[in-house]
Motif scaffolding. Structure first.
Motif, PDB file in Angstrom:
ATOM      1  N   ARG A   5      33.715  20.581  -8.389  1.00 59.25           N
ATOM      2  CA  ARG A   5      32.390  21.119  -8.064  1.00 59.25           C
ATOM      3  C   ARG A   5      31.988  20.737  -6.641  1.00 59.25           C
ATOM      4  N   ASP A   6      32.180  19.469  -6.277  1.00 57.16           N
ATOM      5  CA  ASP A   6      31.774  19.010  -4.947  1.00 57.16           C
ATOM      6  C   ASP A   6      32.614  19.655  -3.850  1.00 57.16           C
ATOM      7  N   ALA A  23      31.331  23.187  -3.345  1.00 57.31           N
ATOM      8  CA  ALA A  23      30.058  23.187  -2.617  1.00 57.31           C
ATOM      9  C   ALA A  23      30.268  22.929  -1.134  1.00 57.31           C
ATOM     10  N   VAL A  64      27.370  25.486  -0.114  1.00 60.16           N
ATOM     11  CA  VAL A  64      26.465  25.950  -1.163  1.00 60.16           C
ATOM     12  C   VAL A  64      25.270  24.999  -1.278  1.00 60.16           C
ATOM     13  N   ARG A  80      21.976  22.966  -2.758  1.00 55.47           N
ATOM     14  CA  ARG A  80      21.842  22.284  -4.044  1.00 55.47           C
ATOM     15  C   ARG A  80      21.240  23.191  -5.116  1.00 55.47           C
ATOM     16  N   THR A  93      21.337  26.458  -5.340  1.00 54.65           N
ATOM     17  CA  THR A  93      22.329  27.467  -5.732  1.00 54.65           C
ATOM     18  C   THR A  93      23.421  26.832  -6.574  1.00 54.65           C
ATOM     19  N   LEU A  94      23.809  25.609  -6.246  1.00 56.78           N
ATOM     20  CA  LEU A  94      24.848  24.916  -7.008  1.00 56.78           C
ATOM     21  C   LEU A  94      24.409  24.711  -8.459  1.00 56.78           C
ATOM     22  N   TRP A 146      35.750  26.132 -11.263  1.00 55.79           N
ATOM     23  CA  TRP A 146      35.298  26.041  -9.867  1.00 55.79           C
ATOM     24  C   TRP A 146      36.341  26.573  -8.893  1.00 55.79           C
TER      25      TRP A 146
END
Length: 205
Positions: A4-5, A8, A13, A15, A17-18, A47
């Motif tokens: 995920r990180d 982003a 991306v 926060r 929207t994440l 992801w």
């Protein structure tokens, strides 16, 4: 596998929207337990296999504000992802009603106002001038051109992820169509390529 990180960071991306991507992932896992939306083996890498794979298409078509038409949208890749990242006018074409129910549920949950879902076959969709045409794992290049030409103008950008056979598909499509093309390496699949095509038109018989 993409975290995920990492997703982003790679696609910048925000926060808020994440958090919507988190909800999308949760809904995909929940609905997948009741219907076949994606390959089961891909759920462990949402992801990378789905979000990053779709987001890279947005980076290639960013800056275009006209209709983005996604053919055979399935579980919303890339269409809902490009909408989340900022594409303002996205049309999803999906013939399977139960998949459209999922797409509508995600659209509404994420508040994606610029998304229109068409529950019909591509051939039955009323013509409109597309700024971008995309399709992921739907058909070979020649067939995608056949379906998409009704929506294409001379400035339409075709953004079509393909596998190792991308060059073969281009060669086959050239038998029936004239077009400009670039092949871009996929950022999510080391074996994949993205076909960037323009000025697609049928060859004179």
């Amino acid at each position: 596998m993409t975290t995920r990180d990492a997703f982003a960071a790679e696609f910048n991306v925000p926060r808020g929207t994440l958090a919507k991507f988190d909800l999308y992932a949760d809904m995909l896992i929940d609905w997948q337990s009741r219907m076949n939306l994606v390959g089961p083996s891909t759920l462990h890498d949402i992801w990378g296999r789905h979000f990053a794979d779709s987001a890279q298409l947005y980076t290639l078509g960013a800056g275009r504000s006209g209709p983005w038409i996604d053919l055979g949208s399935g579980a919303g890749f890339p269409a809902l992802v490009v909408s989340l990242l900022g594409a303002p006018n996205v049309h999803l074409v999906e013939s399977t009603a139960k998949k459209c129910r999922f797409l509508e549920a995600v659209r509404d949950a994420l508040g994606l106002e610029g998304v229109t879902i068409h529950n019909k076959r591509v051939e039955a969709l009323a013509p409109m001038a597309a700024d971008v045409i995309s399709a992921r794992a739907l058909a070979n290049l020649s067939q995608l051109f056949e379906w998409g030409l009704r929506f294409a103008t001379p400035r339409t950008l075709w953004v079509l992820p393909k596998g190792e056979a991308a060059s073969d598909e281009i060669a086959a499509a050239r038998l029936k169509y004239n077009f400009d093309v670039d092949l871009v390496p996929s950022r999510s699949d080391p074996r994949g390529k993205i076909v960037i095509a323009g000025r697609v038109r049928r060859k004179a018989v």
